[in-house]
Enzyme design. Structure first.
Site, PDB file in Angstrom:
ATOM      1  N   GLU A 177     -32.049  51.439 -14.948  1.00  0.00           N
ATOM      2  CA  GLU A 177     -31.135  51.061 -13.847  1.00  0.00           C
ATOM      3  C   GLU A 177     -31.848  50.175 -12.827  1.00  0.00           C
ATOM      4  O   GLU A 177     -32.101  50.598 -11.699  1.00  0.00           O
ATOM      5  CB  GLU A 177     -30.658  52.328 -13.120  1.00  0.00           C
ATOM      6  CG  GLU A 177     -30.033  53.382 -13.992  1.00  0.00           C
ATOM      7  CD  GLU A 177     -30.003  54.752 -13.299  1.00  0.00           C
ATOM      8  OE1 GLU A 177     -30.579  54.914 -12.203  1.00  0.00           O
ATOM      9  OE2 GLU A 177     -29.408  55.663 -13.871  1.00  0.00           O
ATOM     10  N   GLY A 186     -32.439  47.551  -9.904  1.00  0.00           N
ATOM     11  CA  GLY A 186     -31.719  46.872  -8.828  1.00  0.00           C
ATOM     12  C   GLY A 186     -32.527  45.663  -8.393  1.00  0.00           C
ATOM     13  O   GLY A 186     -32.191  44.512  -8.674  1.00  0.00           O
ATOM     14  N   TYR A 206     -39.080  49.547   6.104  1.00  0.00           N
ATOM     15  CA  TYR A 206     -40.028  49.866   5.023  1.00  0.00           C
ATOM     16  C   TYR A 206     -41.339  49.101   5.155  1.00  0.00           C
ATOM     17  O   TYR A 206     -42.134  49.099   4.212  1.00  0.00           O
ATOM     18  CB  TYR A 206     -39.439  49.499   3.652  1.00  0.00           C
ATOM     19  CG  TYR A 206     -38.058  50.012   3.388  1.00  0.00           C
ATOM     20  CD1 TYR A 206     -37.836  51.357   3.101  1.00  0.00           C
ATOM     21  CD2 TYR A 206     -36.960  49.152   3.391  1.00  0.00           C
ATOM     22  CE1 TYR A 206     -36.555  51.825   2.837  1.00  0.00           C
ATOM     23  CE2 TYR A 206     -35.684  49.611   3.130  1.00  0.00           C
ATOM     24  CZ  TYR A 206     -35.492  50.942   2.850  1.00  0.00           C
ATOM     25  OH  TYR A 206     -34.231  51.403   2.600  1.00  0.00           O
ATOM     26  N   CYS A 243     -31.728  43.965  20.565  1.00  0.00           N
ATOM     27  CA  CYS A 243     -32.242  44.465  21.840  1.00  0.00           C
ATOM     28  C   CYS A 243     -33.237  45.605  21.661  1.00  0.00           C
ATOM     29  O   CYS A 243     -33.225  46.581  22.397  1.00  0.00           O
ATOM     30  CB  CYS A 243     -31.091  44.931  22.707  1.00  0.00           C
ATOM     31  SG  CYS A 243     -30.338  46.365  21.963  1.00  0.00           S
TER      32      CYS A 243
HETATM   33  N1  LLP Z   1     -31.358  54.216  -9.843  1.00  0.00           N
HETATM   34  C1  LLP Z   1     -31.298  55.115  -8.845  1.00  0.00           C
HETATM   35  C2  LLP Z   1     -30.808  56.466  -9.131  1.00  0.00           C
HETATM   36  C3  LLP Z   1     -31.707  54.746  -7.547  1.00  0.00           C
HETATM   37  O1  LLP Z   1     -31.646  55.641  -6.564  1.00  0.00           O
HETATM   38  C4  LLP Z   1     -32.153  53.427  -7.300  1.00  0.00           C
HETATM   39  C5  LLP Z   1     -32.551  53.005  -5.964  1.00  0.00           C
HETATM   40  C6  LLP Z   1     -32.186  52.519  -8.376  1.00  0.00           C
HETATM   41  C7  LLP Z   1     -31.784  52.952  -9.634  1.00  0.00           C
HETATM   42  C8  LLP Z   1     -32.631  51.089  -8.220  1.00  0.00           C
HETATM   43  O2  LLP Z   1     -33.928  50.997  -7.743  1.00  0.00           O
HETATM   44  P1  LLP Z   1     -34.633  49.541  -7.681  1.00  0.00           P
HETATM   45  O3  LLP Z   1     -34.723  49.030  -9.095  1.00  0.00           O
HETATM   46  O4  LLP Z   1     -33.783  48.673  -6.857  1.00  0.00           O
HETATM   47  O5  LLP Z   1     -35.953  49.781  -7.069  1.00  0.00           O
HETATM   48  N2  LLP Z   1     -33.491  50.131   0.219  1.00  0.00           N
HETATM   49  C9  LLP Z   1     -34.823  50.265  -0.350  1.00  0.00           C
HETATM   50  C10 LLP Z   1     -34.778  50.674  -1.804  1.00  0.00           C
HETATM   51  C11 LLP Z   1     -34.070  51.996  -2.019  1.00  0.00           C
HETATM   52  C12 LLP Z   1     -33.780  52.281  -3.458  1.00  0.00           C
HETATM   53  C13 LLP Z   1     -32.792  53.409  -3.591  1.00  0.00           C
HETATM   54  N3  LLP Z   1     -32.491  53.750  -4.932  1.00  0.00           N
HETATM   55  C14 LLP Z   1     -35.583  48.944  -0.163  1.00  0.00           C
HETATM   56  O6  LLP Z   1     -34.995  48.007   0.365  1.00  0.00           O
HETATM   57  O7  LLP Z   1     -36.739  48.860  -0.526  1.00  0.00           O
END
Ligand code: LLP
Length: 404
Positions: A263, A265, A306, A332
């Site tokens: 999965e 992202g 982060y 602000c």
């Molecule tokens: N699968 C599950 C169950 C997840 O919780 C996440 C991300 C992903 C896949 C995808 O993860 P990725 O491949 O994008 O690392 N907002 C944070 C990242 C939080 C990720 C939350 N879950 C940032 O901007 O670094």
């Protein structure tokens, strides 16, 4: 060849659509998806785009057109995926801490579901028994990920059912004759060390034989992308080789081979995205020279939340002498994008672009300080398309109910 937009193309977008502006490059997403396809071509692997990173409907449609499946983290993301044309069998809902009614709704919609608590697993068993297959999200008790805020598999994490509670899971499965078709783990985001995935697989291999009806193993997302020259990223080829080796070495119950799901992202959409801002104010001080832009953590929260690093370039003066600036927003409260960063000489009015802004950029933006959310543009097949108009004043008021 790696796809990226030129400074000239970004400047033209800023001039045409105004700033602050998110720009996404469709062909870069394609390139990233193809890297995964090529790397995993020798294994039975399916890719589910973790759409929490970026849900603009045009991005979802583009990802769908590539052949990808989709991973959702709320029932509304499931509905957006359906709206974008994904068939239910291509949609996965990996839930966390949700009310059971959302699981019922997801079942009605016919999508794959991963359940992450004993209580929801029990409710599911009571209501649906063996009639609808589900997956179980496990917490493997592995500490991994770029920093603690984005680590999800460790022994203090709220995510998944702790693996040490396997007896409780098995008792529910037996009592309600549950049809468990997958086991899921996701240990965190920005995992550059492939061994973390291997460790996760090892935890699962101890458990797999206890589930006779498994069809696939879901290893989550979390592949690290580079943020600057020479930055480490997850070695996808190596990951593919290790996953294949592990699954070849451990035949599954009944000799059946298990499919593997991922999965990602960030891997698909981080590098495709750019946030273009414009310098409102230059302010000299003893500590630093501030370049104050017309944006802030209301548009890109990652640096403040982060400590993420985003490459910045001055699009308007690429040949200018290099000097150090602290790039800050106009919110602000303390709102620093970068401290003492070398940039080509910055003048008021110049456009500054932030790289790696595709994942969790617009998606985590807000209207804090009653500022508008940026517009979004998709660059595809040589053309810029507006895919979200900038907020207007009416948007700030549209859900408010005036009672006074
Ligand atoms: N699968 C599950 C169950 C997840 O919780 C996440 C991300 C992903 C896949 C995808 O993860 P990725 O491949 O994008 O690392 N907002 C944070 C990242 C939080 C990720 C939350 N879950 C940032 O901007 O670094």
């Amino acid at each position: 060849m790696s796809q990226s937009l030129s400074l000239q193309q970004l400047k033209e977008a800023a001039e045409q659509f105004g700033t602050p502006l998110y720009v996404y490059h469709a062909e870069k997403i394609t390139e990233q998806y193809q890297k995964l396809q090529t790397a995993f071509s020798k294994s039975d692997v399916k890719i589910f785009y973790a759409c929490k990173a970026l849900t603009n409907i045009n991005i979802l449609k583009h990802v769908r057109s590539l052949g990808s499946n989709i991973d959702c983290s709320s029932i509304n993301e499931v509905k957006l995926a359906l709206h974008a044309g994904f068939e239910p069998e291509r949609i996965l809902y990996t839930s966390n801490g949700i009310d059971f009614s959302e699981i019922e709704e997801a079942k009605e919609l016919g999508v794959h579901i991963n359940i992450d608590s004993l209580s929801n697993l029990e409710k599911f068993g009571k209501k649906f028994g063996h009639s609808y297959p589900v997956g179980i999200r496990l917490r493997p008790n592995i500490l991994a990920g770029g920093n603690l805020k984005i680590s999800t598999g460790h022994d203090k994490s709220k995510f998944g059912i702790p693996v040490d509670q396997i007896d409780k899971i098995l008792s529910l499965v037996a009592t309600y004759h549950l049809f468990i078709k997958d086991l899921h783990i996701h240990t965190g985001s920005e995992i550059k060390d492939v061994e973390v995935f291997v460790q996760g697989i090892a935890v699962l291999f101890d458990i797999i034989p206890k589930f006779q009806e498994l069809e696939f193993i879901d290893l989550g997302g979390g592949f690290k992308v580079p943020y600057k020259e020479g930055d480490a990223e997850t070695d996808i080829e190596l990951l593919a080789a290790k996953v294949k080796e592990a699954f070849d070495r451990h035949p599954n119950p009944k000799g059946k081979s298990l499919q593997v799901w991922f999965e990602p992202g960030k891997f698909l959409v981080s590098e495709c995205g750019y946030l273009i801002t414009q310098v409102n104010v230059l302010k000299e001080s003893t500590a630093t020279v501030f370049a104050g832009v017309n944006s802030g953590f209301n548009h890109l929260i990652r640096p403040m939340f982060y400590d993420s690093y985003h490459r910045i370039k001055n699009i308007s003066n690429p040949g200018g002498e290099e000097k150090k600036y602290s790039v800050v927003g106009n919110i602000c409260e303390t709102d620093t994008f970068a401290w003492d960063r070398k940039l080509n000489e910055v003048r008021e009015g110049d456009y500054l672009v932030f790289y790696n802004a595709g994942a969790y950029g617009f998606e985590m933006s807000s209207n804090f300080n009653s500022r508008y959310k940026p517009a979004e543009v998709l660059f595809k097949e040589g053309k810029m398309h507006l895919i979200r108009r900038r907020d207007t004043f009416d948007d700030l008021l549209k859900n408010q109910v005036a009672v006074l």
